[in-house]
Design an enzyme around this catalytic site. Structure first.
Site, short mmCIF file in Angstrom:
data_model
loop_
_atom_site.label_atom_id
_atom_site.label_comp_id
_atom_site.label_asym_id
_atom_site.label_seq_id
_atom_site.Cartn_x
_atom_site.Cartn_y
_atom_site.Cartn_z
N LYS A 33 -13.84 2.18 -9.52
CA LYS A 33 -15.12 2.84 -9.24
C LYS A 33 -15.02 3.79 -8.05
O LYS A 33 -15.90 4.62 -7.83
CB LYS A 33 -16.21 1.79 -8.98
CG LYS A 33 -15.97 0.94 -7.74
CD LYS A 33 -17.10 -0.02 -7.49
CE LYS A 33 -16.80 -0.83 -6.24
NZ LYS A 33 -17.74 -1.82 -5.90
N LEU A 36 -8.08 5.37 -5.99
CA LEU A 36 -6.84 4.65 -6.25
C LEU A 36 -6.27 4.10 -4.94
O LEU A 36 -6.32 4.78 -3.91
CB LEU A 36 -5.79 5.61 -6.84
CG LEU A 36 -5.94 6.01 -8.30
CD1 LEU A 36 -4.82 6.98 -8.67
CD2 LEU A 36 -5.89 4.78 -9.19
N CYS A 40 -6.51 -1.45 0.74
CA CYS A 40 -5.22 -1.33 1.43
C CYS A 40 -4.89 0.12 1.78
O CYS A 40 -4.64 0.45 2.93
CB CYS A 40 -4.14 -1.93 0.53
SG CYS A 40 -2.49 -1.58 1.07
N ALA A 114 -17.04 -1.35 -13.51
CA ALA A 114 -16.90 -2.30 -14.63
C ALA A 114 -17.80 -3.50 -14.41
O ALA A 114 -18.03 -3.92 -13.28
CB ALA A 114 -15.45 -2.74 -14.75
N ASP A 303 -7.30 -10.39 -3.54
CA ASP A 303 -8.32 -10.91 -2.62
C ASP A 303 -9.44 -11.63 -3.36
O ASP A 303 -10.05 -12.54 -2.81
CB ASP A 303 -8.94 -9.76 -1.81
CG ASP A 303 -8.08 -9.33 -0.63
OD1 ASP A 303 -6.90 -9.73 -0.59
OD2 ASP A 303 -8.59 -8.61 0.24
N HIS A 434 25.25 -6.23 15.27
CA HIS A 434 25.04 -6.24 16.72
C HIS A 434 25.05 -4.80 17.24
O HIS A 434 25.88 -4.02 16.79
CB HIS A 434 26.16 -7.03 17.40
CG HIS A 434 26.04 -7.01 18.89
ND1 HIS A 434 25.09 -7.75 19.56
CD2 HIS A 434 26.73 -6.32 19.83
CE1 HIS A 434 25.22 -7.52 20.87
NE2 HIS A 434 26.20 -6.66 21.05
P1 FAD Z 1 -8.59 -4.14 -3.03
O1 FAD Z 1 -7.54 -3.43 -2.27
O2 FAD Z 1 -9.83 -4.50 -2.30
O3 FAD Z 1 -8.94 -3.26 -4.30
C1 FAD Z 1 -9.99 -3.60 -5.15
C2 FAD Z 1 -10.43 -2.34 -5.87
O4 FAD Z 1 -11.35 -2.72 -6.89
C3 FAD Z 1 -11.16 -1.35 -4.98
O5 FAD Z 1 -10.56 -0.09 -5.09
C4 FAD Z 1 -12.59 -1.34 -5.52
O6 FAD Z 1 -13.21 -0.07 -5.43
C5 FAD Z 1 -12.36 -1.74 -6.98
N1 FAD Z 1 -13.53 -2.38 -7.60
C6 FAD Z 1 -14.26 -3.44 -7.12
N2 FAD Z 1 -15.21 -3.78 -7.99
C7 FAD Z 1 -15.10 -2.93 -9.06
C8 FAD Z 1 -15.79 -2.79 -10.27
N3 FAD Z 1 -16.79 -3.60 -10.59
N4 FAD Z 1 -15.42 -1.80 -11.12
C9 FAD Z 1 -14.39 -0.96 -10.81
N5 FAD Z 1 -13.69 -1.05 -9.66
C10 FAD Z 1 -14.03 -2.04 -8.81
N6 FAD Z 1 -3.05 -6.55 4.17
C11 FAD Z 1 -1.73 -6.55 4.42
O7 FAD Z 1 -0.96 -7.14 3.65
N7 FAD Z 1 -1.20 -5.89 5.51
C12 FAD Z 1 -1.99 -5.22 6.39
O8 FAD Z 1 -1.49 -4.65 7.36
C13 FAD Z 1 -3.40 -5.21 6.15
N8 FAD Z 1 -4.24 -4.53 6.99
C14 FAD Z 1 -5.58 -4.50 6.71
C15 FAD Z 1 -6.42 -3.80 7.57
C16 FAD Z 1 -7.78 -3.74 7.32
C17 FAD Z 1 -8.67 -2.98 8.27
C18 FAD Z 1 -8.31 -4.39 6.15
C19 FAD Z 1 -9.79 -4.31 5.85
C20 FAD Z 1 -7.49 -5.08 5.29
C21 FAD Z 1 -6.11 -5.16 5.57
N9 FAD Z 1 -5.25 -5.86 4.73
C22 FAD Z 1 -3.90 -5.89 5.01
C23 FAD Z 1 -5.74 -6.60 3.55
C24 FAD Z 1 -5.48 -5.78 2.27
O9 FAD Z 1 -6.11 -4.53 2.39
C25 FAD Z 1 -6.03 -6.54 1.08
O10 FAD Z 1 -5.46 -7.84 1.05
C26 FAD Z 1 -5.67 -5.83 -0.23
O11 FAD Z 1 -6.22 -4.53 -0.25
C27 FAD Z 1 -6.18 -6.63 -1.43
O12 FAD Z 1 -5.81 -5.97 -2.60
P2 FAD Z 1 -6.65 -6.13 -3.96
O13 FAD Z 1 -5.94 -5.30 -4.97
O14 FAD Z 1 -6.87 -7.56 -4.23
O15 FAD Z 1 -8.08 -5.52 -3.65
#
Ligand code: FAD
Length: 460
Positions: A33, A36, A40, A114, A303, A434
């Site tokens: 939504k 890409l 993260c 979705a 997540d 080293h």
């Molecule tokens: P997300 O990255 O949250 O992606 C989910 C996607 O789903 C989004 O693009 C969203 O728009 C889309 N979406 C949601 N609902 C719908 C829907 N109904 N229809 C269509 N699309 C939808 N992790 C690390 O490992 N290392 C780090 O250094 C780190 N730093 C971070 C710093 C910050 C400030 C934050 C906030 C997080 C950080 N994280 C880090 C955590 C990491 O960003 C998340 O663990 C990771 O992005 C999770 O991936 P994901 O694919 O589960 O979900």
């Protein structure tokens, strides 16, 4: 058209799963939504690490004289507009790369929101699509606290803070977790006064206690005010700043407040109950070891299933889920996830902490080795740090915890060793270059069996 799988969410969980499913021959639709790369790439790992690289560069200049570098007169400073522009270029570059990969593998990108309709069919912005399987990878969203209304200007989450083109004069950070501590170190280096308010009795509670104490000491030494066992009862923004009321009725005035009290799975708009998908008490989607939900045609990763809430965990789960579904591989059982934290100094851990081992009643021994005894750390001008290694009676590595320069990179070797059930001997028999910092890790492992070469003590 019927897809083999429709993946909801193009974060590091969803887009990586899409790439792997497509390479296994599946017809894949990837629904997003927003943009890409998910949190993260757009609002998390990558923007923060691009900022932190700028903070490191500034710190390097500020300490250059210690390494014999003479600088022109005048105070070095940070140009936040240039920092922002650099971040945007990196993010756009990576986003373009993901798009190319997805197109190259034949993944169909569908833009929109979705949700499951009554009866369980999947729809995008109300239009039904057909898929044999669905993978939910919708990620997480910020937790908000009562009494601290986010206005995205004075009281913000990291989303808005990552768009700042200024350095806040006094930043109060609510929450001493990973994101709070990373922001605290970076903003303090940029020149902000920083106060962390943490309700628990230490910052970064799940981290190995000794490491969290060393980090707190280092942060305080740089002037970051850390108040533990303290809560923020209210924050009121005005034109001039934010009045922050703490437990105990103390009030402090900040220019800005960053709320970083954690994230929770995002299932809000999905209507998962219509598809028979169960959600736990904590709001996460419940899955089995094959990442199947209570409706076995629907899988979930990242997540949204709670747990690690790290990008590499989401990607790993995405790959594992697709390999079990389309590659007919065994379910992936590894739950060894390295945790990198990009504070200054960096910290990283993998496997069990001393606190967990004690509470599990495990018999273990611990080895330690200081960065101060490493030639490389001294050459780099960064000798503050330590490696801690916990081992079982048979020498098997149970947990590795690091604080110091390059800890987030060094943890890779430890992750391999812990996930493969290696012993101290395996590390000792691996020749470490080293002078490099991984020698610190190898010496800490050997120290657990009394064999560290560069440490006095009684050999075992
Ligand atoms: P997300 O990255 O949250 O992606 C989910 C996607 O789903 C989004 O693009 C969203 O728009 C889309 N979406 C949601 N609902 C719908 C829907 N109904 N229809 C269509 N699309 C939808 N992790 C690390 O490992 N290392 C780090 O250094 C780190 N730093 C971070 C710093 C910050 C400030 C934050 C906030 C997080 C950080 N994280 C880090 C955590 C990491 O960003 C998340 O663990 C990771 O992005 C999770 O991936 P994901 O694919 O589960 O979900």
């Amino acid at each position: 058209m019927t897809y083999d799988i429709a993946i909801i969410g193009a974060g590091p969980g969803g887009y990586v799963a899409a790439l792997r499913a497509a390479s296994l021959g599946a017809k894949v639709a990837l629904i997003e939504k927003d943009q890409l790369g998910g949190v993260c790439l757009n609002r998390g790992c990558i923007p923060t690490k691009s900022f932190i690289a700028s903070a490191h560069a500034l710190k390097g200049v500020l300490h250059a004289a210690e390494l014999g570098v003479r600088l022109p007169e005048g105070e070095p400073s940070i140009d936040m507009r240039a920092v922002q522009a650099r971040k945007t270029t990196i993010v756009e570059n990576l986003r373009g790369g993901i798009e190319k990969l997805l197109k190259g593998r034949g993944v169909e990108l569908l833009h929109g929101q979705a949700a499951f309709q009554e009866g369980g069919a999947l729809a995008i912005d109300g239009n039904a699509i057909e898929a044999k399987h669905v993978l939910i990878a919708t990620g997480s969203k910020w937790i908000e606290l009562p009494g601290i209304p986010i206005d995205h200007e004075r009281i913000v989450t990291s989303d808005a803070a990552l768009d700042w083109t200024f350095i806040p004069e006094h930043l109060v950070i609510v929450g001493g977790g990973v994101i709070g501590c990373e922001f605290a170190c970076m903003m303090q280096t940029f020149g902000a006064k920083v106060t962390i308010i943490e309700a628990m009795d230490s910052i970064l509670p799940p981290v190995e206690g000794a490491i969290s104490r060393l980090l707190a000491r280092a942060m305080k030494g740089r002037g970051i005010d850390i108040r533990t066992k303290t809560t923020v009862d209210a924050a009121v923004a005005s034109e001039g700043g934010v009045s922050v009321t703490l437990s105990g009725d103390e009030t402090i005035t900040a220019s800005h407040v960053l709320v970083a009290v954690g994230r929770r799975p995002d299932v809000s708009a999905l209507n998962v109950s219509a598809a028979g998908v169960e959600v736990t008490e904590r709001g996460a989607i419940a899955v089995n070891e094959r990442f199947q939900t209570s409706n076995e045609q629907i899988l979930a990763i990242g997540d949204v299933i709670g747990g690690w809430m790290l990008a590499h965990a989401a990607s790993h789960q995405g790959i594992a889920a697709m390999q079990t579904l389309f590659g007919h591989e065994e379910a992936c059982t590894t739950n060894v996830v390295p945790s990198p934290i990009f504070t200054d100094p960096e910290i990283a851990g993998v496997g069990k902490t001393a606190e967990q081992l004690k509470s599990d009643g495990v018999d273990f021994r611990t080895g330690r080795f200081p960065y101060a005894a490493s030639g490389k750390a001294l050459c780099d001008g960064d000798p503050d740090g330590q490696a801690i290694v916990h081992i079982a009676a048979d020498g098997k590595l149970l947990g590795v915890h690091l604080i110091g320069r390059e800890a987030t990179t060094m943890i890779a070797e430890a992750a391999l060793a812990v996930s493969k059930g290696m012993r101290v001997r395996d590390i000792e028999e691996t020749i470490h270059s080293h002078p490099t910092l991984p020698e610190v890790l190898a010496e800490a492992a050997a120290d657990a069996e009394g064999r560290a070469v560069h440490k006095l003590g009684r050999p075992r």
